[in-house]
Scaffold this motif. Structure first.
Motif, mmCIF file in Angstrom:
data_model
loop_
_atom_site.group_PDB
_atom_site.id
_atom_site.type_symbol
_atom_site.label_atom_id
_atom_site.label_comp_id
_atom_site.label_asym_id
_atom_site.label_seq_id
_atom_site.Cartn_x
_atom_site.Cartn_y
_atom_site.Cartn_z
ATOM 1 N N ARG A 91 -3.318 2.836 4.407
ATOM 2 C CA ARG A 91 -3.174 1.604 5.187
ATOM 3 C C ARG A 91 -1.781 1.007 4.990
ATOM 4 N NH1 ARG A 91 -6.632 -3.936 4.201
ATOM 5 N NH2 ARG A 91 -5.760 -5.111 5.917
ATOM 6 N N PRO A 92 -0.910 1.020 5.989
ATOM 7 C CA PRO A 92 0.414 0.420 5.811
ATOM 8 C C PRO A 92 0.311 -1.105 5.825
ATOM 9 C CG PRO A 92 0.190 1.215 8.055
ATOM 10 C CD PRO A 92 -1.077 1.574 7.339
ATOM 11 N N LEU A 93 0.566 -1.715 4.672
ATOM 12 C CA LEU A 93 0.456 -3.169 4.563
ATOM 13 C C LEU A 93 1.263 -3.666 3.382
ATOM 14 C CD1 LEU A 93 -0.949 -5.837 5.523
ATOM 15 C CD2 LEU A 93 -2.734 -5.324 3.844
ATOM 16 N N ILE A 94 1.960 -4.767 3.584
ATOM 17 C CA ILE A 94 2.586 -5.531 2.507
ATOM 18 C C ILE A 94 1.936 -6.903 2.536
ATOM 19 C CG2 ILE A 94 4.721 -6.555 1.634
ATOM 20 C CD1 ILE A 94 6.210 -4.248 3.099
ATOM 21 N N CYS A 134 3.959 -5.283 8.007
ATOM 22 C CA CYS A 134 3.474 -3.951 8.357
ATOM 23 C C CYS A 134 3.490 -2.927 7.225
ATOM 24 C CB CYS A 134 4.230 -3.414 9.558
ATOM 25 S SG CYS A 134 5.970 -3.045 9.215
ATOM 26 N N GLY A 135 4.512 -2.844 6.457
ATOM 27 C CA GLY A 135 4.592 -1.814 5.428
ATOM 28 C C GLY A 135 4.847 -0.422 5.959
ATOM 29 N N TYR A 136 5.315 -0.305 7.197
ATOM 30 C CA TYR A 136 5.536 1.007 7.806
ATOM 31 C C TYR A 136 6.592 1.835 7.073
ATOM 32 C CZ TYR A 136 2.912 -0.727 11.879
ATOM 33 O OH TYR A 136 1.959 -1.220 12.705
ATOM 34 N N SER A 184 0.835 -1.189 0.000
ATOM 35 C CA SER A 184 0.000 0.000 0.000
ATOM 36 C C SER A 184 0.872 1.243 0.000
ATOM 37 C CB SER A 184 -0.903 0.002 1.230
ATOM 38 O OG SER A 184 -1.599 1.227 1.294
ATOM 39 N N PHE A 185 0.546 2.156 -0.901
ATOM 40 C CA PHE A 185 1.212 3.451 -0.945
ATOM 41 C C PHE A 185 0.284 4.541 -0.413
ATOM 42 C CE2 PHE A 185 3.176 0.935 -4.356
ATOM 43 C CZ PHE A 185 4.503 1.016 -3.982
#
Length: 183
Positions: free
Chosen positions: A83-86, A131-133, A79-80
């Protein structure tokens, strides 16, 4: 932070539908590992354990070559936006080349794009979220028309010639299986 699942969950399927880009990761038993960005709304989630996407003509054809030797494949979305997610889906994949038996049935529901060369099917055996933080915020503007325009200008014969010149072997010199396909 990472969580694992046997298949895609409903919220993960919705997340995939919201993304404008995904990445494929593949490798043969030896040689280079390939990671490719994909877009153009070419992906379908057929079930929680089955994903299909259309591959259009590009400068390389690494995924097809790798799958002939080793069917393992990873897809990744990140996600860019808010919502921070991988999200990664791991599994085994198969390829259907343009015009091969089963092409018409598999192409149903996928966009009819000029230069379409393969359809990939992934059977998922593991899904992982993280998380994708550290993924930056970026805004989607629009799809690039360049690839479709290029394929339309080439026409079917020109695309076939390009496949012969650029898509029949990988960068490691391994066959991709596209030689018999004709657009």
């Amino acid at each position: 932070m990472a969580k694992q699942f046997d298949s895609l969950q409903d919220d993960q399927i919705r997340f995939i539908a919201e993304q404008h880009i995904f990445f494929t990761g593949s490798a043969g038993p030896e040689g280079r590992v390939n990671i490719s960005p994909k877009g153009m709304d070419t992906l379908q989630v057929l079930s929680p354990s089955h994903i299909r996407w259309l591959s259009v003509t590009g400068s390389g054809n690494e995924t097809a070559a790798h799958l002939l030797e080793n069917p393992r494949l990873t897809l990744m979305w990140c996600s860019f936006t808010t919502r921070p997610l991988i999200l990664r889906s791991f599994g085994t994949a198969s390829v259907t080349h343009f015009g091969a038996p089963g092409w018409t049935e598999r192409a149903a529901g996928l966009p009819a794009l000029p230069g379409a060369r393969q359809i990939f099917d992934l059977e998922i055996d593991l899904v992982q979220t993280s998380c994708g933080y550290a993924v930056p915020f970026m805004e989607y503007r629009e799809e690039r028309p360049t690839l479709n325009t290029w394929a339309e200008n080439k026409g079917p014969a020109g695309v076939a010639a390009y496949w012969t010149e650029k898509n029949t072997t990988s960068i490691d010199g391994k066959p991709t299986g596209i030689a018999a396909a004709k657009p």
